[in-house]
Write a protein that holds these residues in place. Structure first.
Motif, mmCIF file in Angstrom:
data_model
loop_
_atom_site.group_PDB
_atom_site.id
_atom_site.type_symbol
_atom_site.label_atom_id
_atom_site.label_comp_id
_atom_site.label_asym_id
_atom_site.label_seq_id
_atom_site.Cartn_x
_atom_site.Cartn_y
_atom_site.Cartn_z
ATOM 1 N N THR A 117 0.825 -1.204 0.000
ATOM 2 C CA THR A 117 0.000 0.000 0.000
ATOM 3 C C THR A 117 0.863 1.259 0.000
ATOM 4 N N TYR A 118 2.024 1.204 0.649
ATOM 5 C CA TYR A 118 2.929 2.353 0.662
ATOM 6 C C TYR A 118 3.535 2.559 -0.722
ATOM 7 N N ARG A 119 3.896 1.454 -1.394
ATOM 8 C CA ARG A 119 4.422 1.545 -2.762
ATOM 9 C C ARG A 119 3.376 2.172 -3.680
ATOM 10 N N ARG A 120 2.140 1.700 -3.563
ATOM 11 C CA ARG A 120 1.085 2.229 -4.444
ATOM 12 C C ARG A 120 0.869 3.719 -4.184
ATOM 13 N N ALA A 121 0.899 4.114 -2.916
ATOM 14 C CA ALA A 121 0.714 5.532 -2.601
ATOM 15 C C ALA A 121 1.808 6.378 -3.250
ATOM 16 N N LYS A 122 3.038 5.897 -3.253
ATOM 17 C CA LYS A 122 4.130 6.632 -3.889
ATOM 18 C C LYS A 122 3.915 6.717 -5.405
ATOM 19 N N CYS A 123 3.231 5.732 -5.951
ATOM 20 C CA CYS A 123 3.012 5.706 -7.394
ATOM 21 C C CYS A 123 1.861 6.610 -7.828
ATOM 22 N N ILE A 124 0.767 6.629 -7.071
ATOM 23 C CA ILE A 124 -0.440 7.280 -7.582
ATOM 24 C C ILE A 124 -0.751 8.621 -6.936
ATOM 25 N N THR A 125 -0.078 8.981 -5.842
ATOM 26 C CA THR A 125 -0.343 10.273 -5.218
ATOM 27 C C THR A 125 0.220 11.389 -6.091
#
Length: 357
Positions: A213-221
């Motif tokens: 979830t942290y990786r995804r946040a870095k990608c889509i924020t």
């Protein structure tokens, strides 16, 4: 499991008022346990699911309108597979095919007679106004332009990049300005999945982050300094027409193709989106839209079942006026299947053919 329990409880709360009106249910469907369909969709397919349920309600005006509940993809599939009966959904609309592991979960929970239909294709398209520069972009470059943070010298720092040429010397020396779908649009989730997350997939510092979830946040924020402007997909074409020069908009393929030449689609990851490149999956920002239905919920020949309307909903989804060229779902971004594929899906709908996987 806790999230699934909460979701099922919320869905049950939505269905409960229907279950508590036996007189009305007797009038509309004396041999069924519920008087309207319940559909769950992934967030990325929400716009298509909304259009389909609305079209069904308009065509069958004497039937109670379906309930639609949009969830993250994995949870939508989990809720669909949680079991059978009036407290569980009848249909699922998603932009990802149900994996074998979830089919097994469905079977374990008693959901064994599943109908699978291909509704068409969804694609994310970047476009500019006619006459403006048409840079050939990559997903990685779009992510580098829009991400809230960049990785510099072993740490993440706010993204201050101003021009496309700062990302690559092959790109124009023009200010970064993009219009992206707002959070209420299903196309926002599609853009996040197929462009933003795809663009950061091979960024080593992000791959090394342990928590998904942290990786995804870095990608889509996305950055909030005005480089990216959120608009509704309905208003996106008019907003792009009046945007500052050089603005790149995220549109549906249908919006570009119906613009009368006012918009030009950009090459993304080396491929220009066309009806052919999308249909052939050469354009990577493409997904198949799937509809799943529980045949166990449909009425039998004696009219007994969980709910009315499953056959009619499948027929509506497969009709030319819905998913064919010019069908109403094309305005929500659906790219129709080829004639033979559409005919095959109509047969699936008419016969309620079970998936064979």
């Amino acid at each position: 499991m806790r999230h699934l329990t909460l979701t099922l409880a919320a869905l049950g709360a939505m269905i409960a008022p229907i279950m508590s009106t036996p007189a009305q249910a007797q009038l509309t469907a004396p041999m069924t346990l519920r008087d309207r369909l319940v559909v769950v969709s992934s967030i990325s397919a929400a716009a298509l699911a909304e259009g389909l349920t609305r079209g069904f309600a308009e065509r069958y005006g004497e039937t109670a309108a379906p309930i639609l509940h949009s969830l993250p993809t994995a949870r939508a599939v989990e809720v669909f597979c949680a079991g059978t009966g009036p407290q569980t959904p009848d249909m699922l609309v998603a932009l990802r095919r149900m994996p074998r592991a979830m089919i097994e979960t469905c079977n374990t929970n008693g959901v064994r007679d599943i109908i699978e239909m291909d509704l068409g294709l969804g694609a994310v398209v970047l476009a500019v106004r006619r006459g403006e520069a048409t840079p050939a972009l990559t997903s990685r470059q779009v992510w580098e332009a829009l991400a809230a943070e960049r990785h510099v010298e072993e740490e993440f720092v706010p993204n201050r990049v101003r021009a496309w040429s700062d990302i690559s010397p092959t790109l124009p020396r023009a200010e970064i300005r993009m219009m992206v779908p707002d959070d209420a649009s299903g196309n926002r989730a599609l853009f996040d999945d197929l462009v933003m997350e795809a663009g950061c997939r091979n960024v080593r510092p992000i791959r090394l982050l342990f928590e998904a979830t942290y990786r995804r946040a870095k990608c889509i924020t996305q950055r909030t300094d005005g480089r990216a402007t959120s608009v509704s997909m309905v208003n996106a074409p008019s907003a792009l027409l009046t945007a500052p020069p050089g603005t790149i908009g995220v549109l549906t393929y249908e919006q570009v193709s119906n613009s009368g030449g006012n918009f030009v689609a950009l090459s993304l990851d080396g491929v220009v989106p066309t009806a052919a490149s999308i249909a052939n999956f050469d354009y990577e920002q493409t997904r198949t839209v799937y509809l799943y239905a529980k045949r166990q919920h449909a009425r039998n020949q004696q009219g007994v079942g969980v709910v009315r309307g499953i056959q009619e909903f499948l027929n509506e989804a497969a009709s030319e006026g819905t998913t064919g060229p010019g069908g109403y779902l094309t305005s929500a971004g659906l790219v129709p299947l080829g004639p033979a594929e559409r005919a095959a899906q109509r047969r699936v709908a008419e016969t309620q053919t079970l998936m064979s996987r």
